[in-house]
Design an enzyme around this catalytic site. Structure first.
Site, PDB file in Angstrom:
ATOM      1  N   ASP A 145      -4.370  -0.778  -2.855  1.00 29.51           N
ATOM      2  CA  ASP A 145      -3.466  -1.358  -3.870  1.00 29.51           C
ATOM      3  C   ASP A 145      -3.197  -2.673  -3.497  1.00 29.51           C
ATOM      4  OD1 ASP A 145      -3.416   0.681  -5.836  1.00 29.51           O
ATOM      5  OD2 ASP A 145      -1.436   0.976  -5.560  1.00 29.51           O
ATOM      6  N   ASP A 198       6.934  12.147  -1.837  1.00 32.37           N
ATOM      7  CA  ASP A 198       6.420  13.264  -0.829  1.00 32.37           C
ATOM      8  C   ASP A 198       7.560  14.249  -0.870  1.00 32.37           C
ATOM      9  OD1 ASP A 198       8.381  11.500   0.058  1.00 32.37           O
ATOM     10  OD2 ASP A 198       7.248  10.799   1.828  1.00 32.37           O
TER      11      ASP A 198
END
Length: 531
Positions: free
Chosen positions: A136, A289
């Protein structure tokens, strides 16, 4: 002569007025202290004592569980089926599950080669592993370097895919989600995730994948973090002490008692079907997460933590990077707690005891209470009690229980036991930043979804810093942290007051804590990197 006399008279009048005003303020303070301030402060003390008890019970409970695990040698290999993967002559490599290895990265100039090299060096049948680099980066020069590195490994026969997006929507969660949509991922059974500074050993998959192969109820196998730069500075030593407790105790206890713990976002292997069943990656918080782990657990999936399997990685060594990381780690769980609370309460698939563990121990005590009580009690309430002697502050809550909590935490890093005082002062200062972030997450305030990638220095930059000199000058304004300095001033004032008028000798602690706030408030901690 006349003017001089007039000036003296004027100055004398001003001094008398100022003295009178100060006297009035002092009188007003004494008038409201006993009937108003003392009851309110006593209420705050009682609330904080309750939170201290909650933390104390939680720590002692986890300590007892760990002792039991060690004595009974309840290793994961004994609790679950685990055996080496056997070769099948007829099926050949097709008997091995296909593993996807994802490496999300963003402008990782200093460490991209380390992570890609480590992932490509994993020992596994070459036709049963795909390395996926999710880049990214917004810096085109870094993109080119990462792409060239991928091409270099591809030329060596490694099945490596270089993937980019035209936006950064969802940050890391968005990148992982986009990566899972690739057609070749449908062939994979499991996905191992490593952040850009993580370097797994070659045998990593051999020690994790069998748990998933032979235990269909397991969704995640998490490895421990092993820090390569813990000796870089005092700040990294402090981080090591905190994180060792997290992995050696919190993760181990969660894995042993409830088969649940928070996924650490990296150094773990997921069953892809479990990710899909849980709803995939979501970017509603900065802890994607943990979000996935909670949702998967509520679907009935189990997790395994391997404390004996370490994956090398880097601790943030600049104070700026550490503060950004801690904001994300404190704000994200609080925000997730608020958003996922209804799902936990309404869930019927897992038992009440496990849901209570997730709500109370995992979220409320560790992610909310721990931050708030550390700052409010030790940095605000206790200093204020020296100004209000009418308030009763029991020693068991102010000294004894916190001492036990601290010792249990520090015992996980025996090599740093002599730094325990520095660790206490450091954690108390950081509790201000974490408490602020916690409230931002709880009440969905301005920076709730702020995502700033933790800066990694890597070996290359560190070697350049050594040549430049360990401490490099920074702009004064970049180091200044106003809230910490204000807290330091208040604690220093309370220390001076207690030294002159108090009887409980709290000033010893208060002077030290004020000094810690000043040092960190002026940014004199960690490694300095030239801007």
């Amino acid at each position: 002569m006349g003017r001089t006399s007039e000036n003296l008279i004027t100055q004398s009048g001003q001094t008398d007025a100022e003295s009178s005003m100060i006297g009035q303020l002092v009188d007003f303070w004494f008038q409201i202290r006993a009937p108003i301030i003392a009851p309110l402060l006593q209420l705050m003390v009682n609330i904080c004592l309750l939170m201290v008890i909650m933390m104390f019970v939680e720590r002692v409970y986890m300590c007892l569980v760990i002792v039991t695990v060690k004595l009974l040698r309840r290793k994961p290999e004994k609790r679950y089926k685990f055996e080496s993967i056997k070769d099948d002559v007829e099926l050949a490599n097709s008997s091995y599950p296909k593993v996807l290895v994802q490496i999300p990265m963003f402008n990782e100039r200093e460490v991209y080669q380390l992570s890609i090299g480590a992932a490509c060096g994993l020992s596994w049948p070459s036709d049963r592993i795909i390395v996926q680099v999710l880049d990214d980066s917004t810096d085109n020069s870094i993109k080119e370097m990462v792409q060239m590195e991928c091409q270099r490994w591809a030329s060596k026969g490694i099945n490596i895919k270089y993937e980019v997006r035209d936006n950064r929507n969802g940050y890391k969660a968005g990148a992982l989600k986009e990566g899972m949509r690739r057609s070749y991922v449908k062939e994979c059974d499991y996905v191992a995730i490593f952040d850009a500074d993580f370097q797994p050993d070659p045998e990593y998959l051999w020690r994790t994948v069998p748990f998933l192969m032979y235990n269909p109820e397991i969704a995640l196998v998490q490895a421990r973090w092993k820090f390569v730069n813990s000796d870089e500075c005092l700040m990294t030593r402090m981080q090591e002490m905190s994180l060792h407790y997290h992995f050696s105790v919190e993760q181990e206890v969660g894995s042993t008692t409830h088969a649940f713990f928070g996924f650490n976002g990296t150094a773990g292997v997921w069953r892809i079907s479990a990710i899909n069943e849980a709803g995939g990656w979501k970017d509603r918080t900065t802890v994607e997460d943990m979000d996935l782990a909670v949702r998967a657990s509520l679907k009935g999936w189990k997790f395994v933590y391997l404390n004996e399997l370490g994956v090398k990685n880097e601790l943030p060594s600049t104070f700026k990077a550490f503060r950004y990381q801690q904001h994300r780690w404190s704000c994200g769980p609080a925000s997730l707690f608020r958003k996922i609370l209804p799902d936990i309460l309404k869930n019927k698939k897992v038992g009440l005891w496990k849901r209570l563990h997730i709500l109370y121990a995992f979220f409320f005590v560790r992610k909310i209470v721990a931050h708030i009580v550390t700052f409010v009690f030790y940095c605000l309430v206790i200093p204020t009690t020296v100004l209000v002697p009418e308030v009763h502050l029991p020693k068991w809550g102010a000294i004894y229980m916190p001492s036990v909590i601290t010792i249990l935490n520090a015992a996980c890093t025996l090599r740093s036991l002599h730094l325990i005082v520095f660790w206490i002062l450091f954690e108390n200062v950081m509790s201000l930043h974490r408490t602020k972030a916690t409230f931002i997450g709880l009440f969905d305030l301005g920076r709730v979804n702020e995502w700033i990638v933790t800066e990694k220095l890597g070996d290359a930059l560190k070697s350049r810093l050594v040549k430049l000199g360990r401490r490099t000058r920074m702009k004064f304004g970049e180091r200044l942290h106003v809230l910490e300095l204000m807290a330091g001033l208040y604690i220093f004032f309370c220390a001076v007051y207690d030294f002159n008028f108090g009887h409980n000798h709290f000033y010893i602690y208060l002077f030290l804590q004020a000094a810690a706030f000043f040092i960190m408030g002026f940014g004199y901690i960690g490694t300095f990197v030239p801007s």
